[in-house]
Design a protein around this motif. Structure first.
Motif, PDB file in Angstrom:
ATOM      1  N   ARG A 223       0.822  -1.217   0.000  1.00 11.58           N
ATOM      2  CA  ARG A 223       0.000   0.000   0.000  1.00 11.58           C
ATOM      3  C   ARG A 223       0.855   1.265   0.000  1.00 11.58           C
ATOM      4  O   ARG A 223       0.521   2.255  -0.627  1.00 11.58           O
ATOM      5  N   SER A 224       1.913   1.236   0.769  1.00 11.79           N
ATOM      6  CA  SER A 224       2.873   2.337   0.800  1.00 11.79           C
ATOM      7  C   SER A 224       4.247   1.719   0.980  1.00 11.79           C
ATOM      8  O   SER A 224       4.375   0.498   1.045  1.00 11.79           O
TER       9      SER A 224
ATOM     10  N   SER B 204      -4.954   6.688   0.355  1.00 11.88           N
ATOM     11  CA  SER B 204      -4.829   6.753   1.815  1.00 11.88           C
ATOM     12  C   SER B 204      -6.174   6.628   2.519  1.00 11.88           C
ATOM     13  O   SER B 204      -6.235   6.611   3.751  1.00 11.88           O
TER      14      SER B 204
ATOM     15  N   GLU C 292      -9.589   4.914   3.946  1.00  8.83           N
ATOM     16  CA  GLU C 292      -9.880   3.612   4.544  1.00  8.83           C
ATOM     17  C   GLU C 292     -11.097   2.984   3.870  1.00  8.83           C
ATOM     18  O   GLU C 292     -12.110   2.678   4.505  1.00  8.83           O
TER      19      GLU C 292
END
Length: 652
Positions: A357-358, A411, A413
Motif C-alpha cells: 500500500r505504501s 490513503s 480507509e
C-alpha cells in the motif's frame, strides 16, 4: 428388424459391461492427487455405484468400507471445490458408514475444518473432541485456537463495513480487483465468466480458465458493466491477478499455461500500453532452468514502480508459497533475483496475494496463522529495517471463508477485497469502508434536593481543540447535542471535553469532564447534573477548632484549610455568588461567650479565603450561630442521655 434389435441389445449389454469394468476408483484417485477436483468428483461418484472391488493400499475393502472411503474423498473434493455444505453431507455419510475406523482422526479434523468454512465454530470444537489419537494433537489444537479467535472476533468486530460489489460479480469466480487509474475510476479484476473467444476449460475449478476484465466508474460514482481486456493479454491460457504502475501505462499480470491434461506452472508477464490498447506481453524470467512447473504469481508494484512483490513456490522457501520481492535495475532494464521476505512474513503454510500500500505498509494473505478460518488478510509494517509480525485485520474483513486480494483507495480507509463467504462459496468482490466515528451527547439538569428539572440552564461544551459551544436546557431540563454542526463533527475523536452547567441567580455551577481519546467505537455520552440551589444551605467538609479556640485546626487527622477550598471552588466557579458563611459551637459554656466564639470562628474562615486564596471580602459574610441550630440528634438534652463520658464528648 429383429436382427437389428438383437444387435442393438448385444451392443447395449456390452457397453454396460465395459462401463462396469472401467476402474473409476483408480481414475478418481489419480485425478484427486493431480488436484483436478472436477474430474475426480465425477469418477468417485461412478466408483460409488460400481460393483467393482476396491483396493486401498493393496487391501481389498468391503462394500461398506469402500463406500465409506469414497464418501470421505467426495467430501474432500467438495471442500477443495469450495462447496462446504455439499461436503458436509458426505462427511455425515462417511461417519454413518463408520469410515473413522479406517483412518484414525483425520476425518474429524477435516470435518471440523469444513465446519469452520461454514462459520460453525462451536460444531468444529465438538468434532475435535471426538479425536482420540495423540498424533492429531497439533492440528486439532490449531483448530481449537481458530475457533476461540473467531468467536472473540465476532463478539468484538472492527468498524469496517463490508458488502458485495454486485455490478462486478457474476455466478462465476470474480476476484483480485486492482485500481488501474490514479482517479480510482477504473478497476481491473480476474474472472472465469464466459466472454473469451477461446474454449478455455479448466478441470480444477470447472468451467473455463480465467481472464482479466475491467470496469469504469461514471461521474456519479456508479460502475459500468465489466468488459474483457483485449486478446493481447487474454489468450487460451489462464490469465489473472494484475497490477499497473502509477501512470497506468505498464501492466504486470499472471499467466498459467494449462491444457486439459497438465498444468505448466505460472509466470509473470509485463506489457505496455500502445495508444489505448495493451501491447504484446513479455515474460519476466524469474525461474531457473528446469523450474517450468513452478508458480510465480500475484504481483504487486510499489508506488515508484521499482519493487515488485509476488508469491511463489520457489524451492528453498519456508513453506508452500512465500512472499518475494524483486528490485528493478534501470541500467540493465530487468528485474533482479527474487528475495524471500523472511520468516517473520512467511510460514510453513502458504503466503499469497501481497499488496504493497505504501513503502512501509504491506498486506499479505495466509492460511497458516491462527485466524478466522480459510485464508485471512494480515497487515505488516516495515520499520527499523524489518517487517513487523503480521496482524490479522479481524472481522468482518476476514471471515470463515477465504478472504484475499485487498486494495485501498489511496490513503482512504475504503477499497475492495475478495471473499467466497457467500454465493455458493464462489469468489466475489466485496467493497469496504471505515465509517467516521460518531459521538453525541445528552444532558439533563435537576435540582439536587428536589430532583425537579432546571429549565433554561446554560450548558457549555469546551474542547481541548479550542471548540466552544453553548446550549440551553428545555422545559424538562434536558438538551441533546447532535452529531454535526455546520456540516462538521461536533464531538471529535481524540479530544478532551469539559461540560459546564450554570444558571445565574438560581444554581451553583457544576462541571463534568469526558474524553474521546483512544475510543474505537461510536458512543452516545449521557450526563445527569444534580445541581445545588443557590439559596439552599450547603454543608461544608469538616472545619474543626480546638476547645474554646477559633484558629483553624490543621493536624494529622484534619486539615481545615483543605475543607475551605471547597468554598473557594464554589466562589471561583460562580463569580456573582455571595456566601453567608456560618460557624457553630457546642452547647457547653456561656451562651454569650459561645456567640462571640462562633463569630470569630467564621471570621477565621473568611480570613483564610481572603488572605490566602484571594477572594474579594465583599463576597463573604461571616455569621456566628453560637449554640443555636445544632445538628439533628445533638441537642444538649439528647447528648446528656448518652451512657458514657466518651460518647458525650464525641457528640459535643
Amino acid at each position: 428388424m429383429i436382427y437389428r434389435l438383437i444387435l442393438l441389445s448385444v451392443f447395449f449389454v456390452s457397453a454396460q459391461y465395459a462401463i462396469s469394468q472401467k476402474n473409476f476408483f483408480k481414475e478418481a484417485e489419480f485425478m484427486f492427487q493431480q488436484d483436478r477436483v472436477y474430474r475426480a468428483m465425477d469418477a468417485y461418484k461412478k466408483a460409488y455405484t460400481s460393483n467393482r472391488k476396491i483396493k486401498l493400499n493393496g487391501h481389498a475393502l468391503s462394500s461398506q468400507s469402500a463406500k465409506a472411503y469414497i464418501s470421505y474423498k467426495l467430501a474432500l473434493c467438495y471442500v477443495r471445490y469450495n462447496e462446504p455444505a455439499s461436503a458436509e453431507q458426505y462427511f455425515e455419510r462417511a461417519e454413518k458408514l463408520q469410515y473413522q475406523s479406517l483412518l484414525s482422526d483425520s476425518m474429524y479434523i477435516d470435518w471440523a475444518e469444513n465446519n469452520i468454512q461454514q462459520a460453525n465454530y462451536r460444531n468444529a470444537r465438538e468434532l475435535i473432541r471426538k479425536c482420540k489419537s495423540a498424533k492429531s494433537t497439533d492440528r486439532a489444537e490449531r483448530i481449537k485456537n481458530i475457533c476461540e479467535f473467531a468467536l472473540q472476533q465476532q463478539a468484538n468486530p472492527s468498524r469496517y463495513k463490508v458488502s458485495p460489489e454486485d455490478v462486478m460479480n457474476s455466478e462465476h469466480y470474480d476476484f483480485s480487483p486492482f485500481y488501474a487509474s490514479t482517479n480510482y475510476d477504473e478497476l481491473y479484476f480476474t474472472s472465469n465468466r464466459p466472454g473469451n473467444d477461446f474454449n478455455k476449460s479448466n478441470d480444477i475449478i470447472g468451467g473455463q480458465n480465467k481472464d482479466i476484465w475491467y470496469a469504469k466508474r461514471d461521474n456519479k460514482g456508479h460502475w459500468g458493466q465489466p468488459e474483457l481486456l483485449n486478446n493481447a493479454i487474454n489468450t487460451e491460457h489462464d490469465e489473472g491477478v494484475c497490477v499497473t504502475n502509477k501512470k497506468g501505462n505498464l501492466m504486470i499480470f499472471t499467466r498459467c499455461a494449462i491444457d486439459k491434461k497438465k498444468s505448466y506452472g505460472c509466470d509473470l508477464y509485463v506489457c505496455k500500453k500502445v495508444g489505448r490498447q495493451w501491447g504484446q506481453p513479455e515474460l519476466i524470467q524469474f525461474k531457473s532452468e528446469g523450474q517450468d512447473s513452478l508458480a510465480i504469481r500475484h504481483p504487486s508494484l510499489s508506488a515508484d514502480g521499482m519493487t515488485l512483490y509476488f508469491s511463489a513456490n520457489i524451492p528453498g522457501g519456508y513453506g508452500g508459497y512465500d512472499i518475494y520481492k524483486s528490485d528493478y535495475n534501470k541500467r540493465d532494464k530487468e528485474w533482479g533475483v527474487p528475495q524471500n521476505l523472511g520468516a517473520i512474513i512467511n510460514t510453513p503454510g502458504n503466503e499469497v496475494f501481497p499488496y504493497i500500500r505504501s513503502k512501509n505498509e504491506l498486506y499479505i494473505v495466509t492460511d497458516a496463522r491462527v485466524g478466522m478460518g480459510g485464508m485471512d488478510i494480515y497487515k505488516t509494517i516495515f520499520s527499523d529495517g524489518k517487517w513487523s509480525e503480521p496482524k490479522n485485520l479481524g472481522y468482518p474483513i476476514n471471515s470463515h471463508a477465504d478472504d484475499f486480494g485487498i486494495i485501498f483507495e489511496g490513503s482512504n480507509e475504503r477499497g475492495y477485497f475478495t471473499s467466497n463467504r457467500s454465493r455458493a462459496q464462489k469468489d466475489d468482490i466485496y467493497k469496504f469502508n471505515l465509517p467516521a466515528l460518531v459521538f453525541d451527547l445528552s444532558c439533563s439538569v435537576m435540582f439536587k434536593d428536589s430532583k425537579e428539572p432546571v429549565p433554561n440552564a446554560q450548558i457549555q461544551l469546551i474542547g481541548s481543540d479550542n471548540t466552544n459551544y453553548i446550549y440551553q436546557t428545555n422545559e424538562n431540563g434536558s438538551v441533546n447535542v447532535g452529531h454535526f454542526k455546520n456540516g462538521k463533527p461536533l464531538i471529535k475523536p481524540d479530544v478532551n471535553y469539559t461540560l459546564i452547567v450554570e444558571k445565574k441567580g438560581e444554581v451553583l455551577r457544576s462541571e463534568q469532564m469526558f474524553s474521546t481519546y483512544n475510543l474505537d467505537r461510536s458512543e452516545h455520552f449521557i450526563y445527569e447534573f444534580l445541581v445545588p440551589n443557590m439559596i439552599e444551605p450547603l454543608k461544608l467538609p469538616e472545619v474543626r477548632y480546638d476547645f474554646e479556640q477559633f484558629f483553624l485546626q490543621v493536624n494529622d487527622s484534619v486539615n481545615s484549610k483543605d475543607s475551605l477550598n471547597y468554598v473557594y471552588n464554589i466562589l471561583k466557579d460562580n463569580p456573582g455568588v455571595i456566601i453567608q458563611l456560618r460557624s457553630h459551637t457546642d452547647c457547653r459554656g456561656d451562651n454569650d461567650f459561645n456567640k462571640v466564639l462562633s463569630i470569630n470562628r467564621a471570621k477565621a474562615c473568611v480570613k483564610y479565603l481572603v488572605e490566602e486564596k484571594g477572594i474579594d471580602p465583599r463576597r463573604l459574610v461571616p455569621v456566628g450561630m453560637g449554640e443555636e441550630d445544632p445538628l439533628p440528634g445533638l441537642t444538649e438534652s439528647e447528648i446528656n442521655t448518652l451512657p458514657t463520658k466518651e460518647e458525650r464528648e464525641a457528640a459535643h
